[in-house]
Design a protein around this motif. Structure first.
Motif, mmCIF file in Angstrom:
data_model
loop_
_atom_site.group_PDB
_atom_site.id
_atom_site.type_symbol
_atom_site.label_atom_id
_atom_site.label_comp_id
_atom_site.label_asym_id
_atom_site.label_seq_id
_atom_site.Cartn_x
_atom_site.Cartn_y
_atom_site.Cartn_z
ATOM 1 N N PHE A 152 38.453 54.021 -11.849
ATOM 2 C CA PHE A 152 39.438 54.856 -12.506
ATOM 3 C C PHE A 152 40.351 55.480 -11.457
ATOM 4 O O PHE A 152 40.224 56.654 -11.114
ATOM 5 C CB PHE A 152 38.762 55.935 -13.351
ATOM 6 N N ALA A 153 41.255 54.680 -10.923
ATOM 7 C CA ALA A 153 42.185 55.181 -9.922
ATOM 8 C C ALA A 153 43.405 55.770 -10.622
ATOM 9 O O ALA A 153 43.669 55.500 -11.785
ATOM 10 C CB ALA A 153 42.616 54.041 -8.995
ATOM 11 N N ILE A 154 44.142 56.591 -9.913
ATOM 12 C CA ILE A 154 45.370 57.164 -10.456
ATOM 13 C C ILE A 154 46.459 56.100 -10.477
ATOM 14 O O ILE A 154 46.667 55.387 -9.502
ATOM 15 C CB ILE A 154 45.807 58.374 -9.608
ATOM 16 N N TRP A 155 47.159 56.012 -11.602
ATOM 17 C CA TRP A 155 48.305 55.113 -11.746
ATOM 18 C C TRP A 155 49.576 55.914 -11.449
ATOM 19 O O TRP A 155 49.817 56.943 -12.064
ATOM 20 C CB TRP A 155 48.377 54.545 -13.157
ATOM 21 N N GLN A 156 50.385 55.420 -10.510
ATOM 22 C CA GLN A 156 51.626 56.094 -10.136
ATOM 23 C C GLN A 156 52.824 55.382 -10.759
ATOM 24 O O GLN A 156 52.888 54.152 -10.779
ATOM 25 C CB GLN A 156 51.788 56.103 -8.608
ATOM 26 N N PHE A 215 62.267 53.573 -23.645
ATOM 27 C CA PHE A 215 61.845 53.548 -22.245
ATOM 28 C C PHE A 215 61.008 52.317 -21.917
ATOM 29 O O PHE A 215 60.398 51.704 -22.787
ATOM 30 C CB PHE A 215 61.036 54.808 -21.899
ATOM 31 N N VAL A 216 61.033 51.993 -20.638
ATOM 32 C CA VAL A 216 60.115 51.035 -20.026
ATOM 33 C C VAL A 216 59.540 51.741 -18.806
ATOM 34 O O VAL A 216 60.281 52.135 -17.901
ATOM 35 C CB VAL A 216 60.825 49.740 -19.587
ATOM 36 N N LEU A 217 58.225 51.943 -18.802
ATOM 37 C CA LEU A 217 57.576 52.650 -17.697
ATOM 38 C C LEU A 217 56.579 51.714 -17.019
ATOM 39 O O LEU A 217 55.720 51.128 -17.692
ATOM 40 C CB LEU A 217 56.849 53.892 -18.207
ATOM 41 N N THR A 218 56.678 51.594 -15.723
ATOM 42 C CA THR A 218 55.791 50.735 -14.949
ATOM 43 C C THR A 218 54.948 51.601 -14.014
ATOM 44 O O THR A 218 55.479 52.417 -13.272
ATOM 45 C CB THR A 218 56.587 49.711 -14.121
ATOM 46 N N PHE A 219 53.635 51.420 -14.100
ATOM 47 C CA PHE A 219 52.712 52.170 -13.260
ATOM 48 C C PHE A 219 51.959 51.201 -12.362
ATOM 49 O O PHE A 219 51.603 50.098 -12.768
ATOM 50 C CB PHE A 219 51.706 52.940 -14.124
ATOM 51 N N THR A 220 51.709 51.633 -11.135
ATOM 52 C CA THR A 220 50.928 50.816 -10.201
ATOM 53 C C THR A 220 49.795 51.650 -9.611
ATOM 54 O O THR A 220 49.849 52.873 -9.585
ATOM 55 C CB THR A 220 51.819 50.297 -9.058
#
Length: 194
Positions: free
Chosen positions: A20-24, A186-191
């Protein structure tokens, strides 16, 4: 020896759990856009250039929109939006919060998309309002997640005390009307790191 075996057992247990890492939020691959309507039927598309956000390990998602980064393709209109509507000197950002459970994310296979109704809260111009946002969530890879609005969310200026700003814009531009209702998408991209 027993202590060593116990330590190995504990480590193995944690390794086998989902990470469960943080998605930025990736600003370069994300966009929040809105459409203004003037003179009853003239629609114009705008967007914001600067977004920040993350999905925390507890599933709390937060996206902050820098209102001064509004881009309407007309410089004088951008200035008016900042000064008359958003009042960016007092309220520099809009903030959307919601929850995307880590269980939901973890159960998505790579390449899979799933519909998710986000129950969120929008803070704008010093006002807060609950919003429902239908989205598609896609796990592009183990380290990339996309959250896309399925349909536009209608934001009404009156709900956030922005109607006076709309009236000022209408007056300064000598327009017969500007709609208080604004569709936002919106389009939101998390890595995240592995």
């Amino acid at each position: 020896m027993k202590t060593f075996i116990s330590l190995i057992s504990v480590l193995t247990m944690f390794i086998s759990l989902p990470t469960f890492a943080i998605w930025q939020l990736d600003n370069k691959q994300s966009i929040v856009s809105f459409v203004s309507i003037k003179k009853a039927d003239i629609a114009e598309a705008h967007h914001f250039d600067v977004l920040e956000g993350m999905i925390k390990t507890n599933g709390e998602a937060k996206v902050t929109i820098a209102l001064a980064s509004v881009d309407s393709a007309i410089e004088i209109r951008d200035t008016r939006l900042k000064e008359m509507l958003f009042k960016t000197d007092l309220f520099p950002s809009a903030v959307m919060t919601a929850n995307i459970s880590n269980k939901f994310i973890d159960e998505l296979a790579v390449g899979e998309s799933s519909e998710l109704m986000l129950q969120g809260r929008l803070e704008l111009n010093g006002n807060k309002k609950s919003v429902q946002v239908p989205t598609w969530v896609t796990k592009v890879s183990e380290t990339k997640l996309m959250v896309v609005s399925i349909k536009a969310v209608i934001i009404n200026a009156k709900d956030f005390g922005l109607e006076e700003g709309v009236q000022q814009l209408q007056k300064v531009a000598s327009l017969p009307s500007i709609s208080n209702a604004v569709p936002v998408s919106f389009v939101l991209t998390f890595t995240r790191e592995k």
